[in-house]
Design an enzyme around this catalytic site. Structure first.
Site, PDB file in Angstrom:
ATOM      1  N   LYS A   1       0.148   0.329   8.873  1.00 54.86           N
ATOM      2  CA  LYS A   1       0.911   0.100   7.642  1.00 54.86           C
ATOM      3  C   LYS A   1       1.516   1.398   7.130  1.00 54.86           C
ATOM      4  O   LYS A   1       0.859   2.442   7.173  1.00 54.86           O
ATOM      5  CB  LYS A   1      -0.030  -0.438   6.557  1.00 54.86           C
ATOM      6  N   LEU A   2       2.721   1.316   6.585  1.00 55.42           N
ATOM      7  CA  LEU A   2       3.371   2.520   6.048  1.00 55.42           C
ATOM      8  C   LEU A   2       2.525   3.160   4.959  1.00 55.42           C
ATOM      9  O   LEU A   2       2.455   4.372   4.839  1.00 55.42           O
ATOM     10  CB  LEU A   2       4.714   2.158   5.430  1.00 55.42           C
ATOM     11  N   SER A   3       1.863   2.305   4.169  1.00 50.50           N
ATOM     12  CA  SER A   3       1.101   2.824   3.039  1.00 50.50           C
ATOM     13  C   SER A   3      -0.057   3.713   3.481  1.00 50.50           C
ATOM     14  O   SER A   3      -0.636   4.444   2.699  1.00 50.50           O
ATOM     15  CB  SER A   3       0.574   1.679   2.193  1.00 50.50           C
ATOM     16  N   LYS A   4      -0.404   3.637   4.765  1.00 51.32           N
ATOM     17  CA  LYS A   4      -1.514   4.461   5.257  1.00 51.32           C
ATOM     18  C   LYS A   4      -1.123   5.933   5.350  1.00 51.32           C
ATOM     19  O   LYS A   4      -1.944   6.803   5.524  1.00 51.32           O
ATOM     20  CB  LYS A   4      -1.969   3.964   6.638  1.00 51.32           C
ATOM     21  N   ARG A   5       0.168   6.202   5.325  1.00 49.56           N
ATOM     22  CA  ARG A   5       0.617   7.577   5.469  1.00 49.56           C
ATOM     23  C   ARG A   5       0.801   8.176   4.100  1.00 49.56           C
ATOM     24  O   ARG A   5       1.869   8.068   3.505  1.00 49.56           O
ATOM     25  CB  ARG A   5       1.990   7.562   6.137  1.00 49.56           C
TER      26      ARG A   5
END
Ligand code: GLU
Length: 488
Positions: free
Chosen positions: A249-253
């Site tokens: 997921k993008l939010s993990k970055r």
């Protein structure tokens, strides 16, 4: 008339996934001569973050995809914040109650919690058991008279109709058989997402809903609401998720998902828009370097792929390099870049500037043109590698001697060469002249000579080409630096 909307909840910064949803809406509107609307879905007041609404609109403007109608712009079907449209949801709820399509529910939070626990014990998905559906009008009237708290639920009917999603094709979710009747109006008078979304899309005359894939399963429910109101629904296009290149997921970055961060880090909007559309969706082919105008011209909603789009942020610098080169080369965009460099130089080197001539437009413009294609961000120009462009380096004579014992001889020859070269120095001409120099006088190897000159001009062991440095600095300054390095 095509009317599309981007409908974020103002719960934080705009992230890349949101920007992509907004962009597809913008492209679709532009493509069809329609209008792009920003609506803030802020009915869950506990999640609203102060300043987030402005932040989102600021970022859409920064990205070059400003809404035609929005909380700030206004427009014919406002207000554009759901929290200011409560009367409409109230009215709509009354209409559904009147038609028997909705009902008041008096179940207490404790009862709902027990239902949930029981379902989980049985390893089933919790759902409301629709108990209050069966209350008689008298029972309802009594409870209301007693002042009991209530919510309003929508009566989910069997027989969901299939719909043709513009991306996912024919789709149907038999919601009534898997879900309990959803709450549409909470006890505090605020609507839930489903009701507000449908009511607003109708009143705002939205023709196409382009939104994240995660809402695909809710669409059948929304269609039941449209049917209950006897309203024509819009067309739907659900957009696949945007993920990191490794599928996470993008939010993990952390720190790498918010548009504001990219703006602060000096990325160009054009590069960001190009990067988030270049990962497999909406275009006949993928290629780097598309401008917003080209994105509009080439976008085709029918070409959006069903699989998730994988975004390789490692490539963002390269996207930026391409777009920056393009903007430097374009006389319409160059002045703004010049001004930005002038500001950064002043900010970073301010006091240290001995020659304020480096702030002149002509000088900065030449630097930009020479560095075009070599730098990926404008701010690279104020990094230590480029400091020589703005301030004179201090180069101890021993350093030059260490590179070549013939430093002084080489220096004199190059000074002469600069004296004799044509009035307007060019990189090509200088490269040719410098190449011939060692052969003519047999002083030293070409590579050693260049190393020496680079050091004298910039104090660097590596960096831009020597001829380019000379052209950037100008004949006088290049000579002065060589002289200074020799005599120091
Ligand atoms: N507020 C919803 C969101 O933030 C909007 C979904 C929709 O576009 O219908 O995703």
């Amino acid at each position: 008339m095509v009317r599309v909307r981007f409908a974020p909840s103002p719960t934080g910064f705009l992230h890349l996934g949101g920007l992509r949803t907004a962009l597809y809406n913008f492209l679709f509107a532009q493509k069809h001569g329609g209008r792009f609307i920003l609506r803030l879905e802020d009915t869950d007041q506990s999640r609203v973050v102060p300043g987030a609404a402005d932040g989102i609109e600021d970022m859409l403007e920064w990205a070059g995809i400003p809404p035609d109608e929005s909380p700030r712009q206004g427009g014919p079907v406002g207000p554009y914040r759901q929290s200011q449209r409560l009367d409409l949801y109230q009215e709509a709820t009354e209409e559904l109650l009147g038609k028997g399509a909705a009902y008041r529910c008096f179940c207490t939070p404790q009862r709902l919690e027990l239902l949930k626990k029981a379902a989980l014990r049985e390893r089933q998905t919790p759902r409301y058991d629709n108990r209050c559906r069966h209350l008689s009008p008298q029972q309802v009237a009594e409870k209301v008279a007693q002042g009991a708290d209530s919510v309003v639920r929508f009566r989910l009917e069997d027989g969901s109709e299939p719909f043709c999603d513009l991306v996912y094709g024919w789709t149907k979710h038999e919601v009534a058989s898997v879900e309990g009747d959803p709450v549409i109006l909470k006890s505090d008078g605020f609507p839930t997402y489903h009701l507000a979304n449908v009511v607003d899309d109708h009143h705002m005359r939205i023709s196409h809903v382009l939104r994240g894939w995660e809402w695909l399963v809710s669409t059948s429910k929304h269609l039941l609401l449209y049917r209950a109101f006897a309203w024509d629904p819009p067309r739907f296009a659900h957009l696949p998720l945007l993920l990191n290149a490794d599928g996470s997921k993008l939010s993990k970055r952390q720190g790498h998902v918010f548009v504001e961060q990219f703006a602060q880090d000096g990325y160009l909007p054009a590069a960001l828009l190009d990067a988030i559309t270049n990962c497999g969706s909406g275009f006949a082919e993928n290629r780097m370097g598309r401008t917003l105008e080209e994105l509009v011209a080439e976008f085709d909603v029918g070409k959006i792929e069903k699989h998730s789009a994988l975004l390789d942020l490692e490539q963002l610098s390269e996207f930026n390099r391409i777009h920056l080169a393009r903007q430097i080369g374009d006389e319409r965009s160059r002045p703004a870049l010049v001004a930005e460099v002038q500001e950064s130089v002043e900010r970073v080197y301010g006091e240290q500037l001995t020659d304020r001539g480096v702030l002149e437009k002509a000088y900065v413009e030449q630097v930009l043109l020479l560095r075009k294609g070599h730098i990926s961000r404008l701010q690279d120009l104020v990094s230590p590698t480029h400091a020589f462009l703005w301030i004179r380096p201090t180069v101890p004579h021993e350093e030059l001697q260490a590179i070549s014992p013939e430093a002084d001889d080489i220096g004199r020859l190059v000074l002469e060469l600069l004296d004799q070269s044509v009035a307007t120095l060019t990189v090509e001409q200088l490269n040719g002249d410098l190449r011939q120099l060692p052969a003519r006088v047999r002083v030293t190897q070409y590579s050693v000579m260049m190393k020496l000159l680079r050091m004298a001009l910039s104090g660097l062991q590596q960096g831009p080409g020597v001829a380019e440095m000379m052209v950037s600095l100008g004949r006088g300054e290049a000579q002065a630096r060589i002289r200074r390095a020799l005599s120091s």
